[in-house]
Design a protein around this motif. Structure first.
Motif, short mmCIF file in Angstrom:
data_model
loop_
_atom_site.label_atom_id
_atom_site.label_comp_id
_atom_site.label_asym_id
_atom_site.label_seq_id
_atom_site.Cartn_x
_atom_site.Cartn_y
_atom_site.Cartn_z
N LYS A 159 -46.21 72.37 47.09
CA LYS A 159 -46.95 70.60 47.52
C LYS A 159 -47.04 70.50 49.26
O LYS A 159 -45.72 70.71 49.80
N GLU A 160 -47.96 69.42 49.65
CA GLU A 160 -47.77 69.54 50.68
C GLU A 160 -46.37 68.56 51.65
O GLU A 160 -46.35 68.19 50.56
N GLY A 161 -45.67 68.88 52.52
CA GLY A 161 -44.56 68.24 53.19
C GLY A 161 -43.37 69.10 52.22
O GLY A 161 -42.32 68.67 53.03
N ASP A 162 -43.28 69.48 51.65
CA ASP A 162 -42.29 70.42 50.73
C ASP A 162 -41.46 71.51 51.54
O ASP A 162 -42.36 71.78 52.83
N PHE A 163 -40.14 71.65 52.03
CA PHE A 163 -39.88 72.38 52.82
C PHE A 163 -39.35 73.81 51.63
O PHE A 163 -38.19 73.54 51.19
N GLU A 178 -37.50 68.57 62.27
CA GLU A 178 -38.45 67.23 62.23
C GLU A 178 -40.10 67.75 62.32
O GLU A 178 -40.80 66.82 61.93
N TYR A 179 -40.36 69.03 62.58
CA TYR A 179 -41.91 69.24 62.60
C TYR A 179 -42.25 68.83 60.98
O TYR A 179 -43.16 68.27 60.49
N ASN A 180 -40.76 69.45 60.32
CA ASN A 180 -41.29 68.88 58.59
C ASN A 180 -41.58 67.62 57.75
O ASN A 180 -42.07 66.75 57.21
N GLU A 181 -40.06 66.92 58.99
CA GLU A 181 -40.63 65.00 58.65
C GLU A 181 -41.72 64.45 58.97
O GLU A 181 -42.10 63.51 58.51
N THR A 225 -45.19 71.43 56.22
CA THR A 225 -45.48 71.75 55.05
C THR A 225 -44.52 73.51 55.40
O THR A 225 -44.84 74.26 56.46
N VAL A 226 -43.30 73.75 55.41
CA VAL A 226 -42.72 74.65 55.34
C VAL A 226 -42.45 75.15 53.85
O VAL A 226 -42.32 75.49 53.18
#
Ligand SMILES: Nc1ncnc2c1ncn2[C@@H]1O[C@H](COP(=O)(O)OP(=O)(O)OP(=O)(O)O)[C@@H](O)[C@H]1O
Length: 303
Positions: free
Chosen positions: A27-31, A174-177, A181-182
């Motif tokens: 999903k978008e925003g997942d790590f 930080e980028y994920n927050e 998405t990672v």
């Protein structure tokens, strides 16, 4: 929206298996962690997703775009850290970063210089004079400088010293927050456990488990360490006598006893222990590494 979605994605190299029937939903925003042993198919998955090699069968989309039809648009919205990056040797870091940003039609100088500073990478160095770890840092900056919506990282931390690994993950967080998405492919279990919220485990080209890292780590098995004389075969005998199944795995002989992973009814274990001259027993939750290793090496069912 899904950042990555695949349906039965399959890649054969001639007759050789790459990946088979992969169903992935990130999903978008997942790590998101993508874990598997050597040769499992992690890099094949990543390269197929980015259109660097052609799929044999199945479908896949990135950020809602088809991996083959929309390849160029996908490349401008994603960052990619390959497991082995190659650079033009005579170039300076700064020029190489500008070239990479230019391919995406962006001016990323400000962000690139911030990232270089945080990773202690001198942008004036020539690429061919950099150590392996510093070349990896340059690849990290290439993957992140344009603030992509999705960053795909293939074995990112090889060559980075522990301090740099920490800085690298704090940048990723930080980028994920902020919404990136990672998708992190790795066989370093501790990285996945520490940073990822969801993960898939791939083995021999197939996904054998996926879900939240917490779910994947849940188990009824216990690590049992016994000091004294204890005959493990008596445990198997006791379980057969009661018509119950007991699983004993990862037996380690200790100097003064034995340690093993036990999955079954605890009363059977206790009565078998009571019949032996044991001096001490500890029963604890297995550590996460043990649980994940089970997926790698066994039939794939949860412990
Ligand atoms: N160019 C190629 N030609 C033929 N077979 C290949 C090729 N690239 C990969 N393979 C095979 O595909 C399978 C998956 O390899 P892949 O590199 O995707 O695994 P991986 O999980 O990334 O492994 P590692 O952790 O060692 O990097 C392996 O059996 C490998 O031998």
């Amino acid at each position: 929206m899904y950042a990555i979605q695949t349906e039965k994605l399959t890649k054969y190299y001639g007759k050789a298996r790459g990946i088979i029937g992969l169903d992935l939903e990130v999903k978008e925003g997942d790590f998101y962690g993508f874990i598997g042993p050597n040769g499992a198919g992690k890099s094949t998955t990543v390269r197929t997703l980015l259109g660097l090699i052609h799929k044999t069968e199945g479908r896949a989309s990135i950020l809602g775009m088809d991996i083959e039809k929309d390849r160029n648009r996908i490349l401008s919205e994603t960052g990619y850290l390959p497991s082995e990056a190659a650079f033009y040797p005579g170039m300076r870091v700064r020029d190489m970063l500008r070239l990479s940003a230019g391919l995406r039609g962006k001016d990323c100088r400000k962000n690139a210089s911030e990232l270089c500073e945080r990773l202690l990478l001198n942008p004036d160095s020539r690429m061919d004079t950099l150590s392996y770890g510093n070349r990896r840092k340059a690849a990290v900056v290439c993957a992140l400088q344009h603030k992509p919506r999705l960053c795909i990282l293939d074995e990112p931390t090889g060559g980075l010293d522990p301090l740099m690994q920490r800085e690298f993950f704090s940048i990723l967080r930080e980028y994920n927050e902020k919404g990136m998405t990672v998708f992190l492919s790795s066989h370093v279990l501790s990285e996945i456990q520490r940073y990822c919220t969801r993960a898939a485990i791939i083995r021999e080209g197939r996904i054998i488990a996926s879900g939240s890292v917490e779910e994947l780590s849940r188990t009824n098995a216990r690590r049992v360490s016994v000091r004294g004389r204890f005959d493990l075969s008596s445990l198997a005998g006791a379980s057969a006598g009661h018509g119950r199944t007991v699983q004993i795995r990862d037996v380690q002989e200790l100097e003064d006893g034995v340690s093993f992973l036990f999955d079954g009814e605890i009363n059977l274990l206790l009565s078998a222990l009571a019949a032996h001259p044991v001096q001490d027993v500890t029963i604890s939750e297995p550590d996460l590494e043990e649980i994940f290793l089970h997926y790698y090496t066994d039939g794939g069912e949860k412990p």
